[in-house]
Design a protein around this motif. Structure first.
Motif, short mmCIF file in Angstrom:
data_model
loop_
_atom_site.label_atom_id
_atom_site.label_comp_id
_atom_site.label_asym_id
_atom_site.label_seq_id
_atom_site.Cartn_x
_atom_site.Cartn_y
_atom_site.Cartn_z
N TRP A 194 0.85 -1.19 0.00
CA TRP A 194 0.00 0.00 0.00
C TRP A 194 0.89 1.23 0.00
N ARG A 195 0.64 2.11 -0.96
CA ARG A 195 1.54 3.26 -1.19
C ARG A 195 0.80 4.58 -0.91
N VAL A 196 1.39 5.38 -0.01
CA VAL A 196 0.88 6.73 0.25
C VAL A 196 1.89 7.70 -0.37
N PRO A 197 1.52 8.42 -1.42
CA PRO A 197 2.48 9.26 -2.14
C PRO A 197 2.97 10.43 -1.29
N ALA A 198 4.10 11.00 -1.68
CA ALA A 198 4.75 12.09 -0.93
C ALA A 198 3.84 13.30 -0.81
N HIS A 199 3.09 13.63 -1.89
CA HIS A 199 2.26 14.84 -1.83
C HIS A 199 1.13 14.68 -0.81
#
Length: 718
Positions: free
Chosen positions: A350-355
């Motif tokens: 599960w990926r939470v983007p930097a922005h």
């Protein structure tokens, strides 16, 4: 309710002596011609009530000692807590042999509308330091803090508050020896000053500070009984009893709001250990044993203080702008994420983007919550973003999954990178030792010159090796509160508050953010370079803007001639303050002795010798530079001298007091050595004159000023 109400007694004091004595104002002629024939000796009836009350108090203590809690506690923890409460109760029921159990009596015209007991017209109440009841539970002595006791302090001819008679009692060595009546509804009796009250006020002081519960005046009682909901600031000239008022206010609040303050706690803050030792017996004498005492340095004692600051550096460090610098320095540790956070659970990533991480970080930062609280919230916010993705993928995660994600190594790594932990002491160490870091955080807040003033000449290698100053410790305390909230108490009394810096006020204010405060002080006695200019400014720094400011100007301690002499300095040190007056009938012993420089020490010792021939305590106050010579001279002639705060005795009644420690103390007789040296010992003349004002106003019965150098201009001349 037991009633011991003799026929109205004479308006002059009565003692056991049947004949007048010109030297004793408490001695009066025999029975009043209107005395009831069946009550020829009211004094004996009052003595009998005193004996019965003491017996009842002993019975109350014995009942407490006999309590058996073996069968009423579920476990040893409960047993210890309950036993501790019982022990405190037993201690509070001690009968102090030389402390009057009651000091007044009120005879009401009608039964008071208070839930003390069912009363009847003409009921009377004995007013004392604590409540005492008989075997049936009927009150024999009423606590001075109870509502029914209030008229003892406030009733007058103009407003008798439904009293027929107010009786005051006089004691000698704990024995009841006199009484004095005021018939408040008798138009033939003029308003007058109580001679017993006057005698108690002027009684010589020996040992630590004592309570004023028998002599509280109406303007003092209004402050003592002010509600707990708001904070109160008391501007009090020397001898007006502001410290005693603050302590009695604590006792009153503990009586009126016992459960609330038992949970939240109370604290008395004084300027130094000597002062706290001097006042420490007042609250126990009123039955309050659990109030803690501390100095501001105690509150912020997170590091060992081994260094000192120059006045300029301490002033800048104590400036309220340092709070902005520290806040900026703490927040400077937050950085925006540059990489996404990838959480692996089973076979899924599960990926939470930097922005999106940046949005979370910015939102937490802009919410203005404490650094540590935001850092604790961040992993949960990231975990929530992951759970949203899980739900979008058709999963049904619950709170346990969110907690597990928040503890995931990838989330922890992200939090550590963007919102790292902050050690408050290390932060201040870096701020004071790193010129570049200080310049960055103080830009637009402190001038370059001010930054240079507080910058350490040689950076410390670590927190433990640093020579922290008292002002540095306050900065660390501020930084700690920026990271995690400081525990708040229910009520704080801050005495000698005029000497605190804005940052010190903030440190105290953090201890009562959800409670109230009683602030005590005198602008004219401010002796630090950063001393308070106005109480409005001080209360703002304390976090209590808009609090009521009361001014006490009627003195009870300092003799009239002495306070008038000291008040000559007010135009130079505090021109806006009202000059204090004194209700003391005795003008006091007052002398100014000019001597040659080579005779100064001998003349000072001669003045001490004169004072030692009288009854009471003696304070020899001198500039710090003069203390070693005076101590040696006293030792050479065999005079034992005490340190400030130590209790006097028959063998040692003289205390050698550096001028810097004289504030808040009092002595029957004061010998003041070389005023010019006291003024010269301070950074500037105004501070020196304020220090001198403090020293001049320490005596209760007499003052002798010995000087070789010229006196300050305001004190020169007749």
């Amino acid at each position: 309710m037991p009633s011991h109400a003799p026929h109205p007694a004479p308006t002059t004091p009565h003692t056991e002596s049947p004949s007048p004595s010109p030297g004793n104002p408490l001695t009066a002629p025999g029975p009043h011609p209107d005395a009831h024939p069946q009550d020829p000796d009211p004094l004996q009836r009052e003595k009998a009530h005193l004996a019965a009350s003491r017996s009842a108090l002993r019975a109350m203590r014995e009942d407490a000692e006999a309590l058996n809690i073996a069968d009423v506690t579920a476990n040893w923890v409960n047993a210890e807590v309950l036993q501790g409460e019982i022990d405190a109760r037993i201690k509070s029921l001690a009968d102090l042999a030389h402390t009057p159990l009651f000091f007044g009596r009120l005879d009401y015209l009608h039964a008071p509308g208070l839930d003390l007991a069912e009363g009847a017209p003409g009921e009377n109440f004995y007013i004392g330091r604590r409540h005492v009841h008989d075997a049936d539970g009927d009150p024999m002595v009423i606590d001075w803090r109870a509502p029914v006791s209030q008229p003892f302090y406030r009733a007058s001819k103009k407003d008798p508050m439904d009293l027929r008679l107010r009786r005051r009692f006089g004691y000698t060595a704990g024995e009841l020896t006199a009484y004095e009546d005021e018939h408040l509804t008798d138009p033939a009796e003029a308003e007058r000053t109580s001679r017993l009250l006057q005698s108690e006020i002027e009684r010589p002081r020996v040992g630590p500070m004592r309570d004023i519960v028998a002599t509280i005046q109406p303007e003092q009682d209004e402050i003592v009984r002010a509600g707990i909901g708001g904070s109160v600031c008391v501007q009090g000239a020397p001898g007006t009893g502001k410290t005693a008022v603050g302590l009695h206010r604590v006792a009153y609040l503990l009586y009126a709001h016992r459960e609330r303050l038992a949970r939240a706690g109370t604290l008395v803050i004084g300027p130094n250990r000597s002062f706290l030792h001097y006042i420490e017996q007042v609250l126990p004498a009123l039955g309050e044993l659990e109030v803690k005492q501390a100095t501001v340095d105690d509150l912020v004692g997170h590091v060992e203080v081994r260094g000192t600051d120059e006045a300029a550096a301490a002033t800048v460090k104590g400036d309220a702008r340092m709070a902005q610098v520290l806040r900026r320095a703490v927040r400077s540790h937050v950085t925006m994420p540059q990489e996404p956070c990838v959480v692996v659970r089973g076979s899924r990533r599960w990926r939470v983007p930097a922005h999106e991480l940046e949005e979370i970080v910015r939102e937490l930062r802009d919410r203005d919550i404490r650094y540590g609280a935001a850092r604790e919230a961040l992993p949960q916010r990231i975990a929530h973003a992951v759970l949203v993705r899980m739900e979008q993928a058709g999963e049904a995660p619950d709170d346990r999954v969110q907690d597990a994600v928040a503890r995931n190594a990838a989330v922890k790594a992200t939090v550590k990178a963007v919102w790292p932990p902050v050690d408050p002491a290390k932060l201040v160490l870096r701020l004071l030792g790193d010129a570049e870091f200080l310049a960055e955080q103080a830009a637009g807040i402190l001038t370059p010159e001010e930054q240079q003033t507080i910058l350490w000449a040689r950076p410390a290698r670590g927190v433990k090796s640093a020579k922290w100053s008292a002002a540095d410790a306050v900065l660390i305390d501020e930084a700690m509160d920026l990271v995690a909230r400081t525990h708040s108490l229910g009520h704080v009394v801050l005495d000698e508050a005029q000497d605190l810096s804005p940052m010190q006020y903030r440190a105290v204010g953090r201890r009562c953010t959800t409670g109230s405060a009683t602030v005590l002080g005198d602008i004219a006695q401010g002796t630090t370079p950063w001393a308070t200019g106005t109480w409005e400014e001080a209360l703002t720094h304390l976090g209590k803007p808009g609090s009521v400011v009361e001014e006490l100007t009627q003195g009870f301690r300092v003799p009239r001639e002495v306070i008038a002499y000291a008040s000559r300095l007010l135009p130079a040190i505090a021109p806006d303050l009202t000059e204090a007056t004194s209700i003391r009938e005795s003008a006091g012993d007052f002398a100014i002795r000019a001597v040659a420089p080579e005779e100064l020490t001998a003349a000072t010792l001669a003045a001490c010798d004169d004072a030692l021939a009288k009854e009471g305590s003696i304070g020899l106050i001198a500039a710090e530079a003069r203390i070693p010579e005076l101590r040696a001279a006293l030792a050479a002639v065999g005079v034992t001298c005490l340190a400030p705060g130590e209790e006097t005795s028959a063998e040692a009644r003289l205390t050698l007091v550096p001028a810097t420690l004289a504030k808040g103390l009092e002595y029957d007789y004061v010998v003041l050595d070389e005023p010019a040296a006291i003024v010269a010992g301070e950074p500037d003349e105004r501070t020196g004159l304020r220090r001198l004002y403090v020293c001049l106003t320490r005596p209760v019965s007499g003052l002798t000023v010995v000087h070789a150098a010229a006196l300050p201009e305001a004190l020169a001349g007749p």
